[in-house]
Motif scaffolding. Structure first.
Motif, short mmCIF file in Angstrom:
data_model
loop_
_atom_site.label_atom_id
_atom_site.label_comp_id
_atom_site.label_asym_id
_atom_site.label_seq_id
_atom_site.Cartn_x
_atom_site.Cartn_y
_atom_site.Cartn_z
N UNK A 119 -59.38 -32.35 -16.77
CA UNK A 119 -59.74 -31.50 -17.13
C UNK A 119 -59.40 -30.60 -18.00
N UNK A 120 -58.15 -30.22 -18.72
CA UNK A 120 -57.86 -29.68 -19.73
C UNK A 120 -58.01 -30.16 -20.85
N UNK A 121 -57.72 -30.97 -20.97
CA UNK A 121 -57.95 -31.63 -22.04
C UNK A 121 -59.21 -32.00 -22.14
N UNK A 122 -59.25 -32.00 -24.01
CA UNK A 122 -60.80 -32.73 -24.52
C UNK A 122 -61.28 -34.10 -24.81
N UNK A 123 -62.18 -34.35 -23.80
CA UNK A 123 -62.29 -35.90 -24.47
C UNK A 123 -63.22 -36.10 -25.86
#
Length: 446
Positions: free
Chosen positions: A178-182
């Motif tokens: 959830x912390x990184x951008x997909x």
């Protein structure tokens, strides 16, 4: 969706929290949902990645896309909205997908229990449409799968008060996602390259098929100061694709339109169809022009494409070898008649247009180009005898029913000048006669 139509639960679904999915339409509202409201976007994205990890174990509809990367990308955009009132066109423009795709994935999030309606959008005729407002929710199956303990809450429907050891590890794993951008993976169009080092054997005794020094060149001996190399790197140009049968037809048609004068302005598609047999047989534009030069063109060609089709009937059988066509082109280039036709523009005798409106415009143009008749120049001060002779002639023509002399004077010089020349009485009579019915005549009775 009625309970009788819900898919059956499996042991794997129970272990992963699959029961209760998909959420029926009646439970996709904030007042009827079994999910709890997410306290923040970060926690909601943890639930989104959990649902994405379930993959194909989430029961979905029989048609349309499944829960995948596009769904996660859509959820990332929804997590940034406060309030969560997205527009379909806005999301489609951001994600670079169609509006139908956005609607499909919005439905997937609702059926997964991750979205619930607060207010459903409306489409009022002659009014402003309102977008739907959603609440980001976390399904109860997520709490059961991770061992989260919840209690009733006025703000979030249910609030988390505890978590199991297994759930802590899973929440930490989902938190990293959830912390990184997909981002959507870009399609790789790079072809695999092979380096020269793969053919080299390390250490002593090896051989290398390509030497690093082969890529360099010695400076020119003619220009030792400049150090310019005699060999310059060649620029790789684009390789043109070979034309198919249709492409060769259009290429031949375009060349004929450009080189044959009486084909100018003819659609290339029509010319390509007329010369299709010759294009398939490998004819060039010069060979076709040489065939057309065997007979002089007609004086008037109504339809150039039809005229070309008639001239090319059976010529591919008559000149069926390249040698025959080469002799024909040689004759065409050295023939005096063909040379004269190449240097003289095609022309024909002019004929009147068929349209009545165009004929009228042409007639007006010719009339305007003709010099206008004018009165004979009189001396600055004519004598009394000359003045009387002019008026006598005008009166005789008027009595004979031919007042054109006075009328032309009025038209060209004006009424005042006409009265000075022919007298006021005669000019008034001619003007009165012109304004009355055409049945009235002057002169002797019939």
């Amino acid at each position: 969706m009625p309970s009788s139509l819900m898919p059956s639960r499996t042991s794997a679904d129970r272990a992963l929290g699959g029961p209760g999915l998909p959420v029926p339409d009646s439970e996709q509202w904030i007042s009827t949902t079994g999910s709890r409201i997410a306290p923040d976007p970060y926690t909601w994205m943890q639930a989104v990645h959990w649902a994405h990890d379930l993959g194909t174990r989430i029961p979905v509809r029989s048609h349309g896309p499944r829960f995948g990367t596009t769904t996660v990308l859509l959820a990332q955009q929804l997590a940034q909205l406060t309030p969560c009132r997205p527009g379909i066109d806005f999301l489609a423009r951001i994600l670079k997908v169609s509006a139908r795709t956005v609607k499909y994935h919005m439905a997937i999030l609702r059926e997964a229990g991750l979205l619930a309606y607060r207010v459903k959008g409306t489409r009022v005729r002659q009014g402003r449409p309102l977008a739907s407002e959603f609440a980001r929710t976390i399904p109860s199956s997520f709490d059961q799968a991770l061992g989260l303990r919840t209690v009733p809450s006025d703000t979030f429907i249910r609030a988390v008060v505890g978590v199991s050891e297994y759930g802590r590890a899973q929440l930490a794993r989902l938190g990293k996602k959830a912390a990184r951008t997909v981002r959507r993976k870009a399609r790789s169009t790079k072809k695999p390259s092979f380096s020269a080092s793969s053919d080299c054997t390390p250490m002593e005794g090896g051989s290398c098929t390509v030497s690093p020094a082969a890529l360099t060149s010695s400076p020119s001996e003619d220009e030792p100061r400049s150090g310019k190399s005699s060999s310059s790197p060649t620029r790789r140009g684009r390789t043109r694709k070979a034309l198919n049968a249709v492409g060769r037809r259009y290429q031949l048609g375009l060349e004929l339109v450009r080189q044959v004068p009486w084909l100018a302005g003819t659609p290339v598609a029509r010319v390509a169809w007329a010369a299709r047999h010759l294009a398939d047989a490998g004819w060039t534009a010069h060979e076709v022009i040489a065939v057309l030069a065997l007979r002089a063109p007609s004086d008037r060609i109504h339809r150039p494409s039809g005229f070309l089709t008639a001239r090319l009937i059976g010529v591919e059988k008559l000149f069926d070898t390249p040698a025959k066509r080469a002799n024909l082109v040689a004759w065409w280039r050295h023939s005096p008649q063909a040379s004269r036709e190449r240097h003289v523009e095609w022309s024909s005798s002019w004929s009147a247009p068929r349209s009545n409106a165009v004929r009228r415009l042409v007639g007006e143009a010719f009339t305007a180009s003709k010099p206008k008749p004018h009165l004979a120049e009189l001396p600055a001060e004519p004598t009394d005898a000359e003045q009387a002779e002019i008026r006598t002639l005008a009166w005789r023509q008027y009595l004979a029913g031919q007042p054109e002399l006075v009328i032309s004077a009025i038209t060209l010089a004006g009424r005042d000048s006409a009265e000075q020349i022919y007298g006021t009485d005669l000019v008034q009579r001619v003007v009165r006669l012109a304004s009355t019915s055409s049945h009235l005549t002057t002169g002797a009775p019939r």
